[in-house]
Design a protein around this motif. Structure first.
Motif, PDB file in Angstrom:
ATOM      1  N   GLY A  86      97.141  14.771 -56.091  1.00  0.00           N
ATOM      2  CA  GLY A  86      96.849  15.417 -57.451  1.00  0.00           C
ATOM      3  C   GLY A  86      97.988  15.288 -58.436  1.00  0.00           C
ATOM      4  N   HIS A  87      99.174  15.760 -57.907  1.00  0.00           N
ATOM      5  CA  HIS A  87     100.325  15.770 -58.609  1.00  0.00           C
ATOM      6  C   HIS A  87     100.663  14.476 -59.144  1.00  0.00           C
ATOM      7  N   GLU A  88     100.461  13.389 -58.359  1.00  0.00           N
ATOM      8  CA  GLU A  88     100.878  12.096 -58.583  1.00  0.00           C
ATOM      9  C   GLU A  88      99.883  11.422 -59.361  1.00  0.00           C
ATOM     10  N   GLY A  89      98.731  12.172 -59.777  1.00  0.00           N
ATOM     11  CA  GLY A  89      97.724  11.529 -60.790  1.00  0.00           C
ATOM     12  C   GLY A  89      96.714  10.611 -60.060  1.00  0.00           C
ATOM     13  N   ARG A  90      96.699  11.089 -58.692  1.00  0.00           N
ATOM     14  CA  ARG A  90      95.632   9.893 -57.793  1.00  0.00           C
ATOM     15  C   ARG A  90      94.520  10.858 -57.265  1.00  0.00           C
ATOM     16  N   HIS A  91      93.924  11.768 -58.086  1.00  0.00           N
ATOM     17  CA  HIS A  91      93.190  12.644 -57.620  1.00  0.00           C
ATOM     18  C   HIS A  91      91.919  12.037 -56.514  1.00  0.00           C
ATOM     19  N   GLY A  92      91.491  10.840 -57.138  1.00  0.00           N
ATOM     20  CA  GLY A  92      90.230  10.344 -56.167  1.00  0.00           C
ATOM     21  C   GLY A  92      90.436   9.735 -54.934  1.00  0.00           C
ATOM     22  N   GLU A  93      91.869   9.630 -54.635  1.00  0.00           N
ATOM     23  CA  GLU A  93      92.040   8.817 -53.056  1.00  0.00           C
ATOM     24  C   GLU A  93      91.566   9.855 -52.146  1.00  0.00           C
ATOM     25  N   PRO A  94      91.383   9.280 -50.868  1.00  0.00           N
ATOM     26  CA  PRO A  94      90.969  10.029 -49.687  1.00  0.00           C
ATOM     27  C   PRO A  94      92.177  10.639 -49.280  1.00  0.00           C
ATOM     28  N   ARG A  95      92.087  11.674 -48.930  1.00  0.00           N
ATOM     29  CA  ARG A  95      93.210  12.845 -48.440  1.00  0.00           C
ATOM     30  C   ARG A  95      93.006  12.963 -46.997  1.00  0.00           C
ATOM     31  N   SER A  96      92.746  12.227 -46.137  1.00  0.00           N
ATOM     32  CA  SER A  96      92.702  12.478 -44.844  1.00  0.00           C
ATOM     33  C   SER A  96      94.240  11.780 -44.389  1.00  0.00           C
ATOM     34  N   ALA A  97      94.779  12.466 -43.337  1.00  0.00           N
ATOM     35  CA  ALA A  97      96.054  11.754 -42.832  1.00  0.00           C
ATOM     36  C   ALA A  97      96.021  10.495 -42.385  1.00  0.00           C
ATOM     37  N   ALA A  98      94.739  10.115 -42.048  1.00  0.00           N
ATOM     38  CA  ALA A  98      94.740   8.729 -41.551  1.00  0.00           C
ATOM     39  C   ALA A  98      94.698   7.690 -42.851  1.00  0.00           C
ATOM     40  N   ALA A  99      93.800   8.349 -43.865  1.00  0.00           N
ATOM     41  CA  ALA A  99      94.223   7.539 -45.370  1.00  0.00           C
ATOM     42  C   ALA A  99      95.563   7.463 -45.714  1.00  0.00           C
ATOM     43  N   ALA A 100      96.513   8.588 -45.604  1.00  0.00           N
ATOM     44  CA  ALA A 100      97.718   8.724 -46.278  1.00  0.00           C
ATOM     45  C   ALA A 100      98.630   7.622 -45.389  1.00  0.00           C
ATOM     46  N   TRP A 101      98.435   7.496 -44.211  1.00  0.00           N
ATOM     47  CA  TRP A 101      99.172   6.527 -43.098  1.00  0.00           C
ATOM     48  C   TRP A 101      98.618   5.267 -43.634  1.00  0.00           C
ATOM     49  N   ALA A 102      97.477   4.958 -43.921  1.00  0.00           N
ATOM     50  CA  ALA A 102      97.069   3.657 -44.339  1.00  0.00           C
ATOM     51  C   ALA A 102      97.814   3.120 -45.543  1.00  0.00           C
TER      52      ALA A 102
ATOM     53  N   PRO B 128      90.660   4.472 -45.198  1.00  0.00           N
ATOM     54  CA  PRO B 128      89.634   4.873 -44.709  1.00  0.00           C
ATOM     55  C   PRO B 128      88.863   5.866 -45.623  1.00  0.00           C
ATOM     56  N   PRO B 129      87.580   5.982 -46.047  1.00  0.00           N
ATOM     57  CA  PRO B 129      87.242   6.955 -47.127  1.00  0.00           C
ATOM     58  C   PRO B 129      87.259   8.502 -46.235  1.00  0.00           C
ATOM     59  N   ASP B 130      87.365   9.575 -47.088  1.00  0.00           N
ATOM     60  CA  ASP B 130      86.911  10.636 -46.364  1.00  0.00           C
ATOM     61  C   ASP B 130      85.451  11.067 -45.954  1.00  0.00           C
TER      62      ASP B 130
ATOM     63  N   ARG C 259      99.569  20.594 -65.684  1.00  0.00           N
ATOM     64  CA  ARG C 259      99.805  21.299 -64.448  1.00  0.00           C
ATOM     65  C   ARG C 259      99.828  22.904 -64.658  1.00  0.00           C
ATOM     66  N   THR C 260      99.578  23.408 -63.413  1.00  0.00           N
ATOM     67  CA  THR C 260      99.908  24.916 -63.476  1.00  0.00           C
ATOM     68  C   THR C 260     101.467  25.073 -63.113  1.00  0.00           C
ATOM     69  N   TRP C 261     101.930  26.196 -62.949  1.00  0.00           N
ATOM     70  CA  TRP C 261     103.272  26.488 -63.055  1.00  0.00           C
ATOM     71  C   TRP C 261     104.024  25.732 -61.700  1.00  0.00           C
ATOM     72  N   LEU C 262     103.105  25.990 -60.692  1.00  0.00           N
ATOM     73  CA  LEU C 262     103.633  25.537 -59.348  1.00  0.00           C
ATOM     74  C   LEU C 262     103.390  23.902 -59.303  1.00  0.00           C
ATOM     75  N   GLY C 263     102.687  23.516 -60.108  1.00  0.00           N
ATOM     76  CA  GLY C 263     102.332  22.024 -59.982  1.00  0.00           C
ATOM     77  C   GLY C 263     101.038  21.425 -59.573  1.00  0.00           C
ATOM     78  N   ARG C 264     100.139  22.289 -59.359  1.00  0.00           N
ATOM     79  CA  ARG C 264      98.515  21.875 -59.269  1.00  0.00           C
ATOM     80  C   ARG C 264      98.187  21.402 -60.554  1.00  0.00           C
ATOM     81  N   THR C 265      97.528  20.195 -60.414  1.00  0.00           N
ATOM     82  CA  THR C 265      97.386  19.112 -61.301  1.00  0.00           C
ATOM     83  C   THR C 265      95.885  19.021 -61.807  1.00  0.00           C
ATOM     84  N   CYS C 266      95.644  19.237 -63.055  1.00  0.00           N
ATOM     85  CA  CYS C 266      94.258  18.784 -63.431  1.00  0.00           C
ATOM     86  C   CYS C 266      93.983  17.398 -63.477  1.00  0.00           C
ATOM     87  N   PRO C 267      92.971  16.943 -62.919  1.00  0.00           N
ATOM     88  CA  PRO C 267      92.804  15.395 -63.097  1.00  0.00           C
ATOM     89  C   PRO C 267      92.468  14.991 -64.502  1.00  0.00           C
TER      90      PRO C 267
END
Length: 565
Positions: free
Chosen positions: A83-99, A107-109, A422-430
């Motif tokens: 989210g912070h990187e502006g890539r909200h829609g991408e799959p969030r699984s660890a497997a996806a992150a590794w890919a 792989p889709p979530d 972004r919120t103060w800590l960095g949570r990001t609104c798409p």
DNA sequence: AGTCCTCACCGG
DNA sequence: AACTCCGGTGAGGACT
């Protein structure tokens, strides 16, 4: 000795473990052990457990009586970092992150499963996408690097750590459950709705109201069907656009009073009636499945059970065990205090640093002592009120608290222009993405179809589109509500730690945006109330640094939740 | 039979 | 006076 270890569950109840160095990479050999619970439980010196998913692993540990101090939830962090990187829609699984790291197909979530009422498993866990331990470690190390690339690395680290702590709190609260007296709940239902008939149908009081309504219209009306009610009014010569309570209240007709009474009962009957009790209360406890960060703003949601919408009358069923108490603490005017802290508006910070009623202090400065007007103006600024007295009041607010109003105005403009907010800590609104129905829920989209307002001729040429303005209201509110959620997350983490450190029997049992309930032996209540106050202060300092803004609570020590307000 | 939508309420 | 911001919930009904 490392104070940070990674762990993964293996088939058959075993575990893989490895100590981690400061760079986030393994600082020793991976070891395989036959018993996950023993592997974690025998290492109390580990300060933080790094794992793929709290929902996957922690309920098993809790079930065996093992609590951990801290954790780092890789897939939750992945979601926040994307989210912070502006890539909200991408799959969030660890497997996806590794890919993604290796330019492999991502792989889709998997879809989320529905809630199982009364389930002991804490968070609803999608079927995990399997990922080898080595790949998981690689993803974790890369996430450490990505924190450094964030706009404010220190805050981003705080955010992922805090939400991981929230995951622990959620799992533990699910295990503990909110004390719930089914007998009292049933008594409330009998009193409000009347007895149920053996043959089914509405309970007595609701059936009587249906008869009254039908008599008033001179024909059979089903009050739970808005279309039927609107038709009945039309036949009586009265035009209503909807059957909302506030609109019906304006109408002069004998059916109005029983209709409004019916609505209230209908709501309780369907959402918190006998069926709900059957589904959600077991062994004197209500176990909602909390999901920290379940909304875009970072507020929590619950999956089933409606834990965050318990009607006031039903709270009579929330009663402490014998000899125990409920410490109910409500953060005072959290949103304007958070706005003061994030905007650093000198006047608002001063007001939010004083003890006592914040809205009264604002009214003394900008509204000639009219507290209601001050409250309306502050909430209008935060919610993006665009018409009526709100605008006039907003002007007065802007004169006395220019930086605070400018802060939310900037957020609104960024939203209208599709920029990240972004919120103060960095949570990001798409930003609104795409144009079909694949956008994030709740984010107003730009699309090709004219909105209802445009079709009705309310479109204002030369200004941002209706949808853009809706996004602006969204992001205006997002920075305040989301930063408030940041603070609340840190507060809960601090409270959890301090209750444990103090060696109390007290347990966190409920959390709702700005309110927390601790269930504890009566003699611990004073200590708990003080711990809550301290946690709020600490969260304010950790989140916002040096600030005069205070975050006080209104605290009540009660046996029954309904007596707290 | 399952999915999606609208309605109206509850809470913050 | 009007119903602004964030959500969850179930019922009913239209649709596939």
């Amino acid at each position: 000795m490392s104070d940070r270890w990674a762990v993964a569950a293996t088939d058959g109840g075993g575990a893989l473990l490895v100590p981690l160095g400061r760079d986030g990479r393994p600082s020793g050999d991976v070891r395989a052990e036959p018993d996950l619970v023993a592997a974690v439980g025998s290492r109390p010196e580990v300060g933080r457990w790094v794992w793929r998913s709290t929902a996957e692993i922690y309920p098993r540990l809790l079930g065996a009586g093992v609590r951990v101090e801290r954790c780092y939830d890789i897939e939750d962090a992945e979601s926040l970092l994307l989210g912070h990187e502006g890539r909200h829609g991408e799959p969030r699984s660890a497997a996806a992150a590794w890919a993604r790291l290796h330019d492999r197909p991502v792989p889709p979530d998997p879809p989320q499963r529905a809630a199982e009422p009364g389930s002991q498993s804490s968070l609803f866990e999608p079927q995990p996408v399997p990922v080898p331990f080595e790949d998981l470690l690689e993803v974790y190390a890369d996430q450490q690097r990505r924190h450094e690339a964030a706009e404010h690395p220190d805050r981003m680290r705080l955010l992922t750590a805090a939400e991981s702590a929230g995951m622990l709190v959620a799992a533990e609260m699910n295990g503990t459950g909110l004390p719930w007296r089914a007998d009292v709940h049933r008594a409330v239902l009998d009193e409000l709705l009347g007895e149920r008939y053996a043959g089914g149908g509405d309970p007595r009081r609701m059936a009587e109201l249906t008869d009254e309504i039908s008599a008033a219209f001179g024909r059979r009306v089903r009050p739970e069907l808005p279309a039927d009610v609107i038709r009945a009014f039309a036949q009586a010569g009265i035009k209503v656009k909807s059957t909302r309570r506030w609109e019906l209240a304006e109408v002069d007709h004998p059916a109005v009073e029983p209709l409004i009474a019916y609505k209230k009962l209908y709501r309780i009957h369907t959402a918190h009636g006998w069926g709900w009790l059957q589904d959600w209360v077991r062994g004197g406890r209500f176990r909602p499945q909390y999901l920290p960060g379940g909304t875009i703003t970072g507020r929590w949601v619950t999956n089933g059970g409606g834990a965050l919408q318990i009607p006031k009358v039903i709270r009579r069923a929330v009663i402490a065990d014998d000899g125990w108490r409920l410490v109910v603490a409500d953060a005072d005017q959290m949103e304007p205090r958070v706005l003061a802290a994030i905007s650093r508006d000198p006047g608002l910070m001063e007001v939010a640093g004083q003890p006592g009623d914040l809205y009264k202090a604002v009214s003394d400065r900008a509204f000639a002592g009219d507290r209601d007007m001050a409250k309306l103006a502050v909430l209008g600024a935060v919610y993006g009120q665009t018409s009526g007295d709100g605008l006039k009041n907003l002007a007065a607010l802007r004169r006395r608290f220019p930086r605070a109003v400018a802060y939310v105005d900037d957020a609104a403009r960024a939203g209208e222009e599709m920029r990240l907010v972004r919120t103060w800590l960095g949570r990001t609104c798409p930003p609104a993405v795409g144009s079909g129905d694949d956008g994030e829920a709740g984010i107003p989209q730009d699309d090709d179809r004219p909105s209802a307002a445009v079709r009705e001729g309310e479109f204002t040429p030369g200004y941002a589109s209706t949808n853009a303005r809706a996004r602006g209201r969204f992001t205006r509110n997002f920075v305040v509500q989301g930063s408030a959620a940041d603070w609340a997350l840190l507060m809960m983490a601090a409270l959890r730690q301090s209750l444990k450190a103090a060696g109390l029997r007290a347990e966190l049992v409920f959390f709702q945006h700005d309110e927390v309930i601790v269930h504890c032996p009566a003699e611990e209540a004073r200590t708990v109330a003080e711990a809550i106050r301290a946690a709020g202060d600490l969260a304010g300092r950790i989140a916002f640094g040096e600030t005069p803004v205070r975050f006080p609570f209104t605290t009540a020590v009660v046996e029954c939740y309904a007596d707290a307000k």
